[in-house]
Design an enzyme around this catalytic site. Structure first.
Site, mmCIF file in Angstrom:
data_model
loop_
_atom_site.group_PDB
_atom_site.id
_atom_site.type_symbol
_atom_site.label_atom_id
_atom_site.label_comp_id
_atom_site.label_asym_id
_atom_site.label_seq_id
_atom_site.Cartn_x
_atom_site.Cartn_y
_atom_site.Cartn_z
ATOM 1 N N CYS A 334 0.837 -1.202 0.000
ATOM 2 C CA CYS A 334 0.000 0.000 0.000
ATOM 3 C C CYS A 334 0.873 1.255 0.000
ATOM 4 O O CYS A 334 1.549 1.531 -0.981
ATOM 5 C CB CYS A 334 -0.985 -0.038 1.170
ATOM 6 N N HIS A 445 -3.640 -5.617 1.195
ATOM 7 C CA HIS A 445 -3.430 -5.940 2.604
ATOM 8 C C HIS A 445 -3.906 -7.372 2.866
ATOM 9 O O HIS A 445 -4.892 -7.823 2.290
ATOM 10 C CB HIS A 445 -4.231 -4.994 3.498
#
Length: 506
Positions: A334, A445
């Site tokens: 991310c 994630h």
């Protein structure tokens, strides 16, 4: 039970006393006992977020608690999420969606207006369950916040929830903090506290009896449990204090993984699963702590540009670049993925007044922040087939995305193909790799909770290192929840807690 769920609430004498893990344990215990149970936290300030099937953001702790309950996380479990940003501001997420970004002072003017939102979410959970376990935040004795808080005693009083007050004995002063908290509560508020939980104890519990006698005599509230200090639990923690502990798998470890502890680190539990497969996972914040790891991970961050500035300022950026140049594998997730690229652009000043900043340049990519946030669960496959992803093309992956940046690839190679979201079939690319496969980035994630992907990823590093491959360990969080529940059940008076639950507030 009746149509409306019964309530019990865990509050604490301060942050980091273990409220989240105790709520997780109670959720699992009630599930084991045959009840339909759900967690609830009206307002959570956290950098660890999770995306529900509906695409809403909630605190990661409530997602973990829902998992312990055996149910899917929903935005009702955490209707108000505060995500700290740079410059003393927080992004406010209401019912799963970004509402606004405001200062702490502005929020405490705004918070009382959100009480009805929180109570509506709680009532929806009560209609669907037998028991709702509520978690407080910080301390109920923050007298400067009493008139505007909507997460501790205001929730307990409005909803009629009996309270268990938890204290952390490991840091010392637990009896002073318990008595002090009770003393600072209003008389009506004290009547809601039905028992104490002394958490994180090491040693002979019988030695506490004289102090417990004084505590119970002075406050007329019983101690209902002394919970031991929990070690080696593969359960995500809410607070970043636990990052100081190295996480190692069972038996000998053959891989050393260094995770950069960014100032605004988020979703740091993404890497817990790696410690189940022979890897030591340690969080580092200084160049001298990096050493010579097999893998450097740059994790997620709530504020990519300020954390990129931090890396440049303290020398970590140069160290990571040098390590990568000498063959050390590097992964970014991310915000960490965005940091790996050549440039980061923020034309709308989403994160700070800085509109552009040079990244590490380890991937030939550029990221631009947009006004709209992408929040979705995803599943897909490995697309690239070299380096960290060698012999893994077609391997299934899954997890969730939370980001406002859009990353453009130049010579970097796409790493993953997303094939499905909760809305249906999907067809887009995620992540990037350099040609050698030694530097990898992704927006996903939770990607390492896939046993087959985790095994292939770590074994690719082992092959590079010239050591034998391993079979993947089975990352069984369900087993961990049962282990947690068994330890806590043996340490607390569940009969008394059921009495409190059934009696409610009288």
């Amino acid at each position: 039970m009746n149509a409306m769920a019964k309530l019990i609430m865990v509050q604490g004498t301060s942050s980091n006393v273990g409220k989240s893990i105790l709520v997780t344990a109670l959720c699992r215990i009630f599930k084991q006992d045959g009840y339909k149970v759900a967690p609830f936290k009206s307002q959570n300030m956290a950098l660890n977020a999770f995306v529900t099937q509906e695409g809403g953001e909630i605190g990661r702790a409530q997602a973990v608690q829902a998992e312990a309950c055996g149910i899917a996380p929903s935005v009702d479990m955490n209707p108000i999420l505060m995500k700290p940003e740079a410059d003393s501001k927080s992004q406010i997420v209401v019912n799963g969606k970004v509402d606004r970004t405001i200062s702490a002072r502005e929020y405490y003017e705004y918070a009382p207006l959100l009480l009805d939102t929180a109570l509506a979410a709680l009532n929806r959970l009560r209609e669907q369950n037998d028991i709702v376990v509520i978690e407080g935040a910080g301390s109920p004795a923050e007298i400067n916040l009493r008139q505007r808080e909507i997460v501790n005693m205001r929730i307990a009083k409005t909803a009629g929830a009996p309270v268990l007050l938890a204290g952390d004995i490991d840091r010392g002063g637990v009896f002073a903090s318990l008595i002090g908290t009770i003393d600072l509560l209003e008389p009506e508020e004290r009547s809601y506290v039905k028992g104490y939980l002394i958490n994180k104890f090491r040693g002979d519990a019988s030695l506490l009896k004289p102090a417990i006698d004084v505590l119970e005599d002075r406050t007329s509230i019983p101690v209902l449990g002394i919970i031991p200090y929990l070690r080696n639990m593969a359960i995500a923690q809410e607070d970043s204090v636990y990052l100081d502990e190295c996480k190692s798998g069972l038996g000998e470890t053959d891989l050393d993984i260094a995770v950069i502890r960014l100032p605004r680190i988020s979703n740091y539990d993404d890497f817990d699963a790696l410690a189940t497969d022979g890897a030591s996972v340690r969080f580092v914040s200084k160049t001298g702590e990096i050493g010579n790891p097999d893998l450097i991970i740059i994790p997620g961050t709530k504020s990519t540009i300020p954390d990129m500035e931090y890396l440049w300022q303290n020398g970590l950026a140069e160290t990571i670049i040098k390590k990568a140049g000498k063959g050390t594998h590097v992964l970014g997730v991310c915000g960490g993925y965005q940091i790996l690229g050549k440039m980061i652009y923020d034309p709308h000043k989403t994160e700070s007044e800085t509109t552009e900043l040079k990244g590490l340049g380890l991937l030939d990519t550029e990221t631009t922040f947009e006004k709209e946030k992408s929040t979705t669960q995803v599943s897909g496959q490995v697309r690239f087939n070299n380096g960290l992803l060698a012999d893994m093309a077609g391997c299934e992956v899954g997890g969730y995305e939370i980001h406002m940046g859009r990353t453009r690839l130049f010579t970097a190679q796409p790493a993953f193909q997303i094939t499905k979201t909760p809305k249906g079939p999907a067809d887009y690319l995620d992540g990037a790799s350099n040609a050698e496969g030694t530097v990898l980035g992704t927006y996903i994630h939770g990607i390492f909770e896939s046993d087959s992907f985790r095994r292939g990823f770590l074994n690719a590093i082992r092959r590079y290192k010239g050591i034998p491959e391993r079979q993947a360990g089975y990352f069984d969080r369900d087993k961990e929840y049962d282990k947690l529940a068994d330890i806590v059940r043996a340490s607390i008076d569940m009969n008394k807690i059921y009495d409190i639950l059934n009696e409610g507030i009288r």
